[in-house]
Design an enzyme around this catalytic site. Structure first.
Site, PDB file in Angstrom:
ATOM      1  N   GLU A  91       0.825  -1.202   0.000  1.00  0.00           N
ATOM      2  CA  GLU A  91       0.000   0.000   0.000  1.00  0.00           C
ATOM      3  C   GLU A  91       0.858   1.249   0.000  1.00  0.00           C
ATOM      4  O   GLU A  91       2.003   1.249   0.437  1.00  0.00           O
ATOM      5  CB  GLU A  91      -0.966  -0.003   1.174  1.00  0.00           C
ATOM      6  CG  GLU A  91      -0.307  -0.300   2.483  1.00  0.00           C
ATOM      7  CD  GLU A  91      -1.306  -0.667   3.570  1.00  0.00           C
ATOM      8  OE1 GLU A  91      -2.458  -0.988   3.259  1.00  0.00           O
ATOM      9  OE2 GLU A  91      -0.913  -0.620   4.732  1.00  0.00           O
ATOM     10  N   CYS A 122       3.599   8.560   0.560  1.00  0.00           N
ATOM     11  CA  CYS A 122       4.093   7.685   1.617  1.00  0.00           C
ATOM     12  C   CYS A 122       4.154   6.282   1.011  1.00  0.00           C
ATOM     13  O   CYS A 122       3.126   5.710   0.653  1.00  0.00           O
ATOM     14  CB  CYS A 122       3.140   7.734   2.800  1.00  0.00           C
ATOM     15  SG  CYS A 122       3.543   6.557   4.090  1.00  0.00           S
ATOM     16  N   CYS A 131       6.768  -6.978   7.328  1.00  0.00           N
ATOM     17  CA  CYS A 131       7.860  -6.355   8.088  1.00  0.00           C
ATOM     18  C   CYS A 131       8.337  -7.336   9.154  1.00  0.00           C
ATOM     19  O   CYS A 131       7.562  -8.133   9.665  1.00  0.00           O
ATOM     20  CB  CYS A 131       7.336  -5.075   8.750  1.00  0.00           C
ATOM     21  SG  CYS A 131       8.600  -4.106   9.609  1.00  0.00           S
ATOM     22  N   CYS A 190       1.531  -1.998  15.663  1.00  0.00           N
ATOM     23  CA  CYS A 190       1.519  -1.803  14.203  1.00  0.00           C
ATOM     24  C   CYS A 190       0.943  -3.016  13.488  1.00  0.00           C
ATOM     25  O   CYS A 190       1.246  -4.158  13.828  1.00  0.00           O
ATOM     26  CB  CYS A 190       2.945  -1.531  13.723  1.00  0.00           C
ATOM     27  SG  CYS A 190       3.094  -1.354  11.936  1.00  0.00           S
ATOM     28  N   CYS A 208      -0.778   2.064   7.930  1.00  0.00           N
ATOM     29  CA  CYS A 208      -0.205   1.205   8.951  1.00  0.00           C
ATOM     30  C   CYS A 208      -0.532  -0.249   8.678  1.00  0.00           C
ATOM     31  O   CYS A 208      -0.762  -1.043   9.574  1.00  0.00           O
ATOM     32  CB  CYS A 208      -0.697   1.618  10.331  1.00  0.00           C
ATOM     33  SG  CYS A 208      -0.278   3.322  10.708  1.00  0.00           S
TER      34      CYS A 208
HETATM   35  N1  SAH Z   1       9.628   0.793   9.723  1.00  0.00           N
HETATM   36  C1  SAH Z   1       9.687   2.219   9.627  1.00  0.00           C
HETATM   37  C2  SAH Z   1       8.713   2.836   8.641  1.00  0.00           C
HETATM   38  C3  SAH Z   1       7.336   2.272   8.553  1.00  0.00           C
HETATM   39  S1  SAH Z   1       6.239   2.558   9.889  1.00  0.00           S
HETATM   40  C4  SAH Z   1       9.545   2.827  10.990  1.00  0.00           C
HETATM   41  O1  SAH Z   1       9.390   2.103  11.958  1.00  0.00           O
HETATM   42  O2  SAH Z   1       9.660   4.047  11.109  1.00  0.00           O
HETATM   43  C5  SAH Z   1       5.786   4.245   9.717  1.00  0.00           C
HETATM   44  C6  SAH Z   1       5.407   4.929  11.035  1.00  0.00           C
HETATM   45  O3  SAH Z   1       4.080   4.555  11.456  1.00  0.00           O
HETATM   46  C7  SAH Z   1       6.322   4.564  12.191  1.00  0.00           C
HETATM   47  O4  SAH Z   1       6.608   5.706  12.950  1.00  0.00           O
HETATM   48  C8  SAH Z   1       5.471   3.590  12.953  1.00  0.00           C
HETATM   49  O5  SAH Z   1       5.921   3.414  14.255  1.00  0.00           O
HETATM   50  C9  SAH Z   1       4.120   4.240  12.826  1.00  0.00           C
HETATM   51  N2  SAH Z   1       2.985   3.392  13.167  1.00  0.00           N
HETATM   52  C10 SAH Z   1       2.854   2.069  13.011  1.00  0.00           C
HETATM   53  N3  SAH Z   1       1.662   1.649  13.449  1.00  0.00           N
HETATM   54  C11 SAH Z   1       1.010   2.752  13.892  1.00  0.00           C
HETATM   55  C12 SAH Z   1      -0.268   2.973  14.452  1.00  0.00           C
HETATM   56  N4  SAH Z   1      -1.125   1.979  14.649  1.00  0.00           N
HETATM   57  N5  SAH Z   1      -0.605   4.244  14.773  1.00  0.00           N
HETATM   58  C13 SAH Z   1       0.257   5.266  14.551  1.00  0.00           C
HETATM   59  N6  SAH Z   1       1.468   5.126  14.027  1.00  0.00           N
HETATM   60  C14 SAH Z   1       1.854   3.875  13.701  1.00  0.00           C
END
Ligand code: SAH
Length: 363
Positions: A104, A117, A124, A131, A354
């Protein structure tokens, strides 16, 4: 969870993907076919500026060359499986890859332009507790062409939407913040950014690109030396190792002091302010004491905090804090003179970036 190899995502048995070539590589490839090198520039422009998905579209190339190219090369072409519009110009795409997997990507509209994005992996390995992306496990790395094509598909979509054309017709900002950990697919992620930067293609400035990481320390240090001034965004989400260990398993491997050292190194080498993402989770990391700890941790650093009220993922059981609690956390950081913003909550209505859309679709 080591940093994967340079040629991450390239699958054996497939013809070379022209979308994953840098301009020089494209010219070399054409020269190796007995063509003049300017043909490389032409093909690069077709692929990136005109979003060509087939060789037939490249009308300024001789028909014989188009045929020959089709025999020896391919062009990654993601399929738009679903496209959902949310509020305020947010559009979420589910894109099919050649092998039946999907990823996505989200397009967001800001006052300063259009931001993409994009994902770097299918699934992952990092398994952060809040997440959705890690929940289904890791499937595979994306190739450079598959990362770049997410942006190209958005540009193609924009070019076909007349009402938006007059305002912002192209993606101007790219964040590697979709599914996956970019520094766990280091080679492909950095190469994709270089391709997006190429003058012969989209010509996007590195300063308009962001790499978001859960804190893979060796990758952060390597990126600092890469010579590309992208913004580094570190997903911190907790001010102490005790709490971070609990919600982000990667912290057991690279604890907060090491992450902070790497962040300072990055800021020092690139002169770029590092962003710390902090998803506020009700009764987990959103208390005033945690806000004070976070301020202490970041005091004196070239840093900026981005507070994100959690996007609750149904199965995870975590909640988003009340508006008052978010504002209280924000105020404490402000008072401590830590630069802080609250992220505009784009895409909540369409299961934002996410891993939620892919999971819903795959069920
Ligand atoms: N792996 C990388 C990039 C992908 S995640 C990272 O960890 O930065 C992108 C962002 O979304 C990260 O900051 C992650 O922690 C956040 N994220 C993941 N699940 C989320 C959720 N349920 N609510 C808000 N932010 C979330």
């Amino acid at each position: 969870m080591s940093i994967s190899s340079e040629e991450a995502g390239s699958r054996p048995g497939l013809k070379p993907d022209l979308k994953g070539f840098l301009p020089d590589e494209m010219s070399e490839f054409l020269v190796s076919m007995g063509e003049p090198s300017y043909r490389g520039t032409q093909v690069f422009s077709w692929v990136h500026q005109k979003c060509a998905a087939s060789f037939d579209e490249m009308t300024n190339l001789p028909v014989a060359l188009r045929r020959k190219l089709a025999e020896v090369a391919r062009i990654t072409n993601l399929e738009v499986l679903s496209r959902r519009s949310g509020t305020e110009g947010t559009v979420k795409y589910l894109l099919g890859l050649g092998d039946g997997n999907s990823v996505e990507a989200v397009r967001m509209k800001y006052t300063y332009g259009m931001s993409a994005c994009v994902s770097t992996q299918v699934g992952c390995k990092m398994a952060c507790a809040f997440c959705a992306s890690g929940a289904g496990g890791f499937v595979r790395n994306l190739s450079p062409g598959e990362i770049v094509d997410q942006v190209l598909k958005m540009n193609l979509d924009l070019s076909q939407a007349p009402q938006e054309q007059s305002r912002v017709a192209r993606v101007g900002w790219v964040v590697l913040m979709g599914t996956g950990e970019p520094l766990d697919n280091y080679g492909a992620s950095v190469k994709a950014l270089r391709i997006l930067n190429a003058r012969e293609g989209l010509n996007l400035s590195f300063r308009r690109m962001t790499v978001s990481t859960c804190g893979l320390v060796p990758g952060i240090r390597r990126l600092a030396e890469e010579g590309i001034p992208v913004t580094l965004s570190i997903s911190l989400h907790a001010p102490t190792d005790e709490l971070r260990d609990e919600i982000m398993p990667i912290n057991r491997r690279y604890p907060i002091p090491e992450v902070m050292e790497a962040a300072s190194f990055y800021a020092g080498r690139t002169g770029r302010r590092v962003t710390f993402e902090y998803a506020l989770i009700r009764d987990v990391n959103d208390g005033p004491a945690q806000a004070r700890k976070l301020s202490e941790l970041l005091r004196g650093m070239l840093a900026h905090v981005n507070l994100i009220p959690l996007n609750p993922v149904a199965e995870k059981g975590y909640q988003r804090p009340s508006r008052e609690r978010v504002m209280r956390f924000f105020a404490i950081l402000r008072q401590a003179r830590i630069p802080v913003t609250i992220r505009r909550e784009l895409g909540l209505d369409i299961d934002a970036a996410c891993g939620q859309l892919r999971r819903r679709y795959c069920r």
